[in-house]
Design a protein around this motif. Structure first.
Motif, PDB file in Angstrom:
ATOM      1  N   LEU A   1     151.570 -29.931   2.483  1.00 57.78           N
ATOM      2  CA  LEU A   1     150.237 -29.376   3.375  1.00 57.78           C
ATOM      3  C   LEU A   1     149.551 -28.211   2.591  1.00 57.78           C
ATOM      4  O   LEU A   1     148.426 -28.244   2.429  1.00 57.78           O
ATOM      5  CB  LEU A   1     150.589 -28.870   4.654  1.00 57.78           C
ATOM      6  N   MET A   2     150.301 -27.445   1.685  1.00 58.50           N
ATOM      7  CA  MET A   2     149.756 -26.392   1.117  1.00 58.50           C
ATOM      8  C   MET A   2     148.853 -27.181  -0.134  1.00 58.50           C
ATOM      9  O   MET A   2     147.681 -26.761  -0.360  1.00 58.50           O
ATOM     10  CB  MET A   2     150.723 -25.700   0.234  1.00 58.50           C
ATOM     11  N   ALA A   3     149.805 -28.053  -0.797  1.00 58.28           N
ATOM     12  CA  ALA A   3     148.966 -29.021  -1.816  1.00 58.28           C
ATOM     13  C   ALA A   3     147.697 -29.672  -1.365  1.00 58.28           C
ATOM     14  O   ALA A   3     146.703 -29.830  -1.995  1.00 58.28           O
ATOM     15  CB  ALA A   3     149.958 -29.897  -2.152  1.00 58.28           C
ATOM     16  N   GLU A   4     147.673 -30.242  -0.233  1.00 63.42           N
ATOM     17  CA  GLU A   4     146.484 -30.778   0.594  1.00 63.42           C
ATOM     18  C   GLU A   4     145.183 -29.833   0.854  1.00 63.42           C
ATOM     19  O   GLU A   4     144.191 -30.183   0.144  1.00 63.42           O
ATOM     20  CB  GLU A   4     146.828 -31.509   1.818  1.00 63.42           C
ATOM     21  N   LYS A   5     145.493 -28.571   1.167  1.00 62.26           N
ATOM     22  CA  LYS A   5     144.545 -27.613   1.365  1.00 62.26           C
ATOM     23  C   LYS A   5     144.015 -27.044   0.153  1.00 62.26           C
ATOM     24  O   LYS A   5     143.095 -26.700  -0.051  1.00 62.26           O
ATOM     25  CB  LYS A   5     145.239 -26.501   2.259  1.00 62.26           C
ATOM     26  N   VAL A   6     145.186 -26.800  -0.891  1.00 63.05           N
ATOM     27  CA  VAL A   6     144.550 -26.238  -2.168  1.00 63.05           C
ATOM     28  C   VAL A   6     143.702 -27.244  -3.046  1.00 63.05           C
ATOM     29  O   VAL A   6     142.776 -26.795  -3.699  1.00 63.05           O
ATOM     30  CB  VAL A   6     145.936 -25.935  -3.084  1.00 63.05           C
ATOM     31  N   GLN A   7     144.076 -28.626  -2.955  1.00 59.24           N
ATOM     32  CA  GLN A   7     143.468 -29.650  -3.758  1.00 59.24           C
ATOM     33  C   GLN A   7     141.911 -29.623  -3.762  1.00 59.24           C
ATOM     34  O   GLN A   7     141.433 -29.474  -2.622  1.00 59.24           O
ATOM     35  CB  GLN A   7     143.918 -30.984  -3.500  1.00 59.24           C
ATOM     36  N   GLY A   8     141.394 -29.344  -4.754  1.00 63.07           N
ATOM     37  CA  GLY A   8     139.883 -29.527  -5.055  1.00 63.07           C
ATOM     38  C   GLY A   8     139.309 -28.141  -4.728  1.00 63.07           C
ATOM     39  O   GLY A   8     138.012 -28.028  -5.094  1.00 63.07           O
ATOM     40  N   ASN A   9     140.054 -27.210  -4.608  1.00 64.34           N
ATOM     41  CA  ASN A   9     139.346 -25.699  -4.366  1.00 64.34           C
ATOM     42  C   ASN A   9     139.736 -24.864  -5.759  1.00 64.34           C
ATOM     43  O   ASN A   9     141.077 -24.478  -5.842  1.00 64.34           O
ATOM     44  CB  ASN A   9     139.890 -25.024  -3.257  1.00 64.34           C
ATOM     45  N   PRO A  10     139.154 -24.709  -6.564  1.00 64.96           N
ATOM     46  CA  PRO A  10     139.377 -23.873  -7.887  1.00 64.96           C
ATOM     47  C   PRO A  10     139.954 -22.556  -7.493  1.00 64.96           C
ATOM     48  O   PRO A  10     140.764 -21.996  -8.403  1.00 64.96           O
ATOM     49  CB  PRO A  10     138.174 -23.996  -8.733  1.00 64.96           C
ATOM     50  N   ASN A  11     139.616 -21.968  -6.433  1.00 61.35           N
ATOM     51  CA  ASN A  11     139.886 -20.573  -5.984  1.00 61.35           C
ATOM     52  C   ASN A  11     141.199 -20.480  -5.489  1.00 61.35           C
ATOM     53  O   ASN A  11     142.036 -19.360  -5.789  1.00 61.35           O
ATOM     54  CB  ASN A  11     139.054 -20.090  -4.987  1.00 61.35           C
ATOM     55  N   LEU A  12     141.980 -21.714  -5.276  1.00 63.97           N
ATOM     56  CA  LEU A  12     143.159 -21.638  -4.583  1.00 63.97           C
ATOM     57  C   LEU A  12     144.144 -22.258  -5.513  1.00 63.97           C
ATOM     58  O   LEU A  12     145.473 -21.923  -5.462  1.00 63.97           O
ATOM     59  CB  LEU A  12     143.305 -22.301  -3.142  1.00 63.97           C
TER      60      LEU A  12
END
Length: 846
Positions: A568-579
């Motif tokens: 779930l974290m990987a999904e939310k982080v994916q594509g967001n360079p800030n995260l």
């Protein structure tokens, strides 16, 4: 009736500001929060301070979380009796960044109402100012203190103008004092300092007008006295903050140099010039106030990925040797920025229409505004050039008080971003309403300025490659023609898009003004056109740097130091360079958490994976050798530069032992290793051998080579401390830590002989007190940056506590100043109402 109608328009304007602020920050409606790099670093560095406050309900003004320990004055500490900061908190009641945007808009609206007394122009100017691109870049980076300070630029200036220009002494006093206090409370002295450099021109302008008898000298003297009193009381309301910081700054990298070497000389004050002027604006780069991508945007623009992919393709097709590849590597810097700074998050774009109207304003505005704003603008631009205009910078560094305390001169352009909207709306107001300006004069100036501006843009579009180059000298030296030509072409495309937009926006504004002169367009429609086009321009550019990608789920914003990964974290982080760093650092954070949970004693960790002196992940879990802060203690910074920049395999471990680095975190982010350091000196130790050093340079050189468990390096100036204080060896002696709080440590000691106890705690000469068996005793500095105290033979209880006297002293000054403000304001309003009643009575009798 007219007054009530005006109040309605003012209320509507405030609602418009709230709507604009929320529309720009729509993710806050879904509960998301800004993810700001500097605030992430703050959360790590301030964790010990925040935990102490939550656990005890009290405040600690010292924390061991970063750099071996430092005062918390610049880490978000709170002061009792700090009423002005409570007012600041109340004004910033909206969610971030809606609060900042609303106050930027609202503050300038007040300034506009004072300057032209017309809500339409005040509303227009508020959007000019509140949408200045630099503010959005700063918000995205997490420079909240800077933005909080800038919020109060415009209302502070409004208060001063109420006194000088409007002669509203009482209201001017109230507004100036309040916003002076709020600006200081926001705690970014650099921004306040820059504003007052500009306000010096306003003072000189009023003085010259008084000398020329355009205004009564009495009015100038009374006004200056009121403003001086307002500023003093506003400063006084922040006495705790100012006194604590003034004491602290002397011991930091902004204070006097201690060492003598190639970059600085002992006793010199402030930072070295290289550090101060590193972020200096290029002379041509200043034009990005008008065209945002004149020198590119930020160092990391979305277009950079496409450019890099093409460059890699070109290299594969054209480069056949490692030698040529290595040469090309030397030439690469920032693909989407090619200005004179080492890097940047984006341009200080003011808006094409705003700059155009500001130029017009220098012809149309009243002279009482025109000349001081022009002078302040020129000064600001010259200082922003920094190392690119060394004659000017050298003068200010050497002769202007406090100027050498601040770095990044490019940030002084915030003053232009205040003054350009102001001169723009004043000029626009006179253009539309002042009958003293003839139609012929308006047409002539509009033709010259409009034609000149549009012609300038056309010249850049036609001859831009020759005039601007679109490459750096380093790129020209190392990149082969096929790469350099590609870079220049792509960068010119970025510039051309923005330049064409600037041409169109200015043309629309100029046409609207011209049609009003021809009486073919209503004045209000013209203002609406200018406002909407400018809003679209600035809004679209700002969205490049502060947009929905800057908002993340609350859990990431409030706890960016995650220790567990999941799909779930990987999904939310994916594509967001800030995260992405959150996910990348999970294993390191887990390692740090494990160390802290298994060993709850007091010690420090040396983290060599994330960049020791540019991260606070370590500080979030345990006290760190490193950290992230712009105002480090000078002695600690000297040790970093002396030893950790070189990383000598023998000397660095000696320093780590001295600082009680009980664990080292080495390896890589994927597989970090926690390595115990059995040679760490511990929290305190006794030494019997004293080595006296004749200079600070000798002190710092010695600590890397001595056996610090047995020998202490002492400054020769502290020899007298040992008068009647003998030091003798005792192999059975010990001193152990029995209690740890960031601001209070207790030790139990036992020795058959008198000893010198050295503590792995950073020396700071203000506020720390030592007690042996509850009797206060003097202490000294040992090993260049640690504390030491002489302990007599026998069993003793040793305690050190941080109780800075400036906090209590400053509290009373703050309360007295705020009380004086309330008293004088109340008396002034009473006196004003009394006089008004007299005037009404006289009129009725007449």
């Amino acid at each position: 009736m007219a007054k009530n109608k005006n109040l309605i328009y003012i209320a509507i304007s405030l609602v418009v500001f709230i709507v604009l602020a929320f529309l720009y920050s729509t993710p806050v409606f879904t509960g998301k929060q800004l993810f700001q790099h500097d605030i992430v670093q703050y959360r790590g560095g301030a964790k010990e301070l925040l935990d102490y406050r939550a656990d005890t309900g009290n405040e600690t003004y010292w924390s061991d979380s970063m750099f071996g320990g430092m005062p918390t004055y610049q880490m978000g500490s709170q002061f009792k009796g700090d009423i002005i900061k409570q007012i600041d908190n109340k004004l910033n009641f909206l969610p971030r960044p809606v609060n900042y945007l609303f106050l930027l808009f609202g503050g300038f609206f007040l300034l506009g109402m004072v300057a032209v007394r017309n809500w339409k122009y005040a509303l227009l100017g508020a959007t000019f100012f509140g949408l200045s691109t630099y503010f959005y870049i700063a918000i995205a980076a997490g420079h909240n203190g800077k933005i909080n300070t800038i919020e109060y630029f415009a209302p502070l200036l409004a208060g001063i103008l109420l006194v000088y220009i409007r002669r509203q002494y009482i209201w001017g006093f109230i507004v100036t004092t309040l916003f002076m206090g709020l600006q200081i409370a926001a705690n970014h002295p650099q921004m306040t300092y820059y504003l007052f450099l500009a306000l010096g021109f306003l003072f000189l302008s009023e003085l010259i007008r008084a000398i020329q008898k355009k205004i009564p000298m009495k009015h100038f003297l009374v006004s200056s006295g009121i403003i001086a009193a307002s500023c003093l009381i506003g400063v006084g309301m922040n006495s705790q903050r100012i006194m604590a910081n003034a004491e602290y700054i002397k011991e930091t990298v902004r204070g006097k140099q201690i060492l003598t070497n190639n970059s600085h000389t002992e006793g010199n004050s402030g930072m070295d010039k290289e550090s101060m002027l590193m972020w200096s604006y290029g002379k041509l780069e200043t034009l990005n106030l008008f065209i945002p991508r004149l020198m590119g945007g930020g160092s990391q623009e979305p277009e950079g990925k496409e450019m890099m992919a093409k460059i890699q393709e070109l290299i594969q097709e054209n480069v056949g040797s490692q030698t040529e590849y290595d040469r090309i590597s030397k030439g690469f810097g920032n693909l989407t920025y090619w200005g004179d700074q080492p890097g940047t998050s984006g341009p200080a774009y003011q808006g094409a229409i705003v700059c155009f109207l500001a130029i017009l304003g220098f012809f149309f505005a009243w002279k009482k505004y025109r000349y001081w704003i022009l002078g302040a603008t020129i000064l600001t631009v010259f200082l922003a050039w920094g190392s690119n205009f060394m004659v000017f910078s050298d003068f200010f560094i050497d002769f202007v008080p406090f100027y050498n305390k601040f770095r990044a001169p490019s940030s002084i352009l915030v003053v232009v971003e205040l003054l350009f909207p102001l001169i723009a709306i004043i000029g626009l107001y006179r253009f539309f309403t002042d009958e003293k300006l003839t139609e012929e004069y308006k047409k002539k100036i509009l033709l010259y300025v409009g034609g000149g501006t549009l012609g300038f843009v056309l010249i850049l579009l036609i001859f831009g490659k020759a005039l601007l180059g679109f490459h750096t000298e380093n790129e020209k030296t190392y990149l082969p023609p096929f790469l350099l030509d590609y870079l220049v072409d792509e960068r010119f495309k970025l510039f051309r898009i923005d330049a064409i937009k600037a041409f169109i926006y200015v043309a629309i504004a100029a046409a609207a003004l011209f049609l009003v002169l021809k009486q073919k367009l209503n004045q209000n429609i013209a203002l609406l056109i200018i406002g909407v086009v400018s809003l679209f321009d600035l809004w679209s550019v700002n969205k490049r740097y502060l947009n929905d990608d800057n908002y993340v789920d609350k859990i990431f914003a409030e706890n960016p130091f995650q220790t567990e990964s999941s799909d779930l974290m990987a999904e939310k982080v994916q594509g967001n360079p800030n995260l992405e760093p959150i996910l990348a650092n999970v294993n390191v954070n887990k390692t740090l958490e494990t160390i802290a949970e298994k060993d709850k004693t007091h010690y420090r960790i040396f983290n060599n994976i994330l960049g020791t002196f540019s991260e606070t992940n370590t500080s979030y879990f345990k006290s760190s050798i490193g950290g992230y802060h712009a105002v480090k203690l000078r002695r600690y910074d000297d040790v970093i530069n002396e030893y950790f920049q070189v990383m000598d395999s023998v000397k660095v471990p000696n320093i780590l032992n001295l600082l009680n680095a009980k664990y080292l975190v080495l390896g890589g982010p994927e597989k970090p290793q926690a390595i115990p350091n059995p040679r760490a000196n511990g929290n305190a130790w006794f030494v019997s051998d004293l080595k006296f050093a004749d200079s600070p340079n000798q002190e710092i050189k010695s600590i890397g080579v001595i056996d610090s468990k047995r020998t202490a390096v002492i400054a020769a100036s502290d020899k007298k401390y040992f008068d009647r204080k003998p030091v003798q060896a005792d192999s059975t002696a010990f001193i152990n830590l029995t209690k740890y709080q960031p601001n209070e440590l207790e030790f139990k000691s036992q020795s058959k002989t008198p000893q010198l106890a050295v503590f792995s705690e950073i020396y700071y000469p203000h506020g720390w007190k030592f007690f042996i068996d509850e009797k206060e005793v003097p202490y000294i500095k040992a090993d260049y940056l640690l504390r030491a105290v002489h302990v007599p033979a026998g069993n003793h209880h040793v305690r050190m506590v941080f109780e800075p006297e400036v906090i209590e002293t400053g509290k009373w000054f703050s309360l007295i100043s705020f009380g004086l403000f309330i008293l004088l304001s109340g008396f002034g309003i009473f006196w004003m109402n009394k006089n008004k009643k007299k005037e009404i009575l006289i009129e009725e009798n007449a």
